[in-house]
Design an enzyme around this catalytic site. Structure first.
Site, PDB file in Angstrom:
ATOM      1  CB  SER A 273      42.797  23.149  42.105  1.00 50.79           C
ATOM      2  OG  SER A 273      42.539  24.146  43.062  1.00 50.79           O
ATOM      3  CB  CYS A 274      38.318  20.678  44.795  1.00 51.79           C
ATOM      4  SG  CYS A 274      39.201  20.049  46.245  1.00 51.79           S
ATOM      5  CB  SER A 275      36.031  23.593  47.995  1.00 51.27           C
ATOM      6  OG  SER A 275      35.024  23.888  47.057  1.00 51.27           O
ATOM      7  CD1 TRP A 303      37.636  29.599  45.877  1.00 49.75           C
ATOM      8  CD2 TRP A 303      39.121  29.473  44.215  1.00 49.75           C
ATOM      9  NE1 TRP A 303      37.535  30.757  45.136  1.00 49.75           N
ATOM     10  CE2 TRP A 303      38.440  30.702  44.108  1.00 49.75           C
ATOM     11  CE3 TRP A 303      40.099  29.167  43.277  1.00 49.75           C
ATOM     12  CZ2 TRP A 303      38.712  31.629  43.115  1.00 49.75           C
ATOM     13  CZ3 TRP A 303      40.372  30.082  42.275  1.00 49.75           C
ATOM     14  CH2 TRP A 303      39.693  31.300  42.202  1.00 49.75           C
TER      15      TRP A 303
END
Length: 322
Positions: A273-275, A303
């Protein structure tokens, strides 16, 4: 044996208890097994994504099923020069707003139209490249192709800069007919927000967050809430890439050491999971397709979506390795 025959036999007293028990267990397993949590992974496709050298293109250039996607975001870069046969479709074209959230992947119908207009069919082999730090755009499109049912996908290691250093490029635009591309959705490659809620803190589950350290720690005021999913391991995506050319991977041995130092267990259920769901695709491709991790998925909302849910826990500061 049909179900009709099986149930007709139940009415006859001569059916032995042991046989009845065995058959009952068989049908219970047969009916229940598809509902097992492991089914998400067993449904996984046999797709292959690889990082390939410029020599690979020379060896495969005569393949009529090969299509090349130049996913650089500035059209003048493409017009100034590109790989022979490459079609330019910016990686930004694959995302837009959905239900108020920005940069979400388009629905399957629109993705299929984009791929078809780029000259792809369901039988295509695809090579993807970008340049510089936009290797993330290349791995994002590779992920979306796997997600859409394509089987044979490659990312050009070193990108446009690496290729141009030793090969000729062209300004000629390719000629092709627009075919048909039907998305065959593969949900086993991703998780939803509801899945994430259930997986936080669960034994055997590891969240990897490839954002820069300051974003991970919550030191930059960008989102509604800043920080990371509790328990996540921070492995910035740039640590996988060559310092001189961020479109070129480090050796797999170097990457394995990075993962080992972060205590990433390949046997775990791994969620990246990132931006915005773009950075995560690099580590997804590397861990799954180059290192063979069996259970790895992407949280596409990442995010951007998670931070807007005010009832969900947020951690700040450095990661806590256990």
């Amino acid at each position: 044996m049909s179900l009709k025959y099986f149930f007709s036999r139940l009415k006859k007293p001569k059916l032995k208890p042991k046989i009845f028990t065995a058959l009952a267990i068989f049908f219970a397993v047969f009916l229940i097994l598809p509902l097992s949590p492991l089914s998400a992974f067993s449904a996984n496709s046999s797709a292959k994504i690889q990082f390939v050298s410029p020599n690979w293109l020379a060896e495969n250039s005569q393949d009529k099923n090969l299509r090349i996607l130049d996913v650089r975001n500035f059209p003048l870069d493409y017009i100034e020069g590109h790989l022979s046969g490459a079609v330019n479709i910016a990686d930004t074209a694959f995302r837009g707003p959905r239900e108020g959230l920005p940069v979400q992947y388009w629905n399957n119908e629109k993705l299929g139209q984009i791929f078809a207009n780029s000259g792809l069919t369901n039988n295509s082999r695809v090579l993807i490249y970008s340049d510089g730090r936009d290797v993330l755009g290349a791995t994002m499109v590779a992920y979306l192709l796997e997600r859409s049912g394509l089987k044979d996908i490659a990312v050009l290691d070193g990108g446009y800069t690496g290729y141009k250093a030793a090969n000729d490029v062209t300004k000629e635009f390719p000629q092709y007919k627009v075919g048909k591309f039907t998305v065959k959705d593969n949900p086993s490659v991703r998780v939803s927000l509801n899945d994430v809620k259930k997986l936080i803190g669960k034994p055997g589950v590891t969240f990897i967050d490839p954002r820069p350290e300051k974003l991970f720690r919550g030191e930059e005021n960008i989102w509604i809430r800043n920080g990371h999913i509790p328990g996540a391991r921070n492995i910035p995506w740039v640590t996988f890439m060559d310092a001189q050319n961020p479109h070129k991977l480090k050796s797999l041995d170097e990457i394995k050491k990075i993962l080992a130092d972060k205590k990433i267990d390949p046997k775990n259920d791994i969620i990246v999971s990132c931006s915005t769901g773009r950075e995560a695709t690099l580590q997804y491709v590397v861990l799954k397709h180059l290192l063979g991790y069996p259970k790895i998925r992407i949280y596409e909302g990442s995010w951007t979506e998670y931070s807007a849910q005010k009832d969900l826990p947020v951690a700040t500061g450095d990661e806590k390795l256990t």
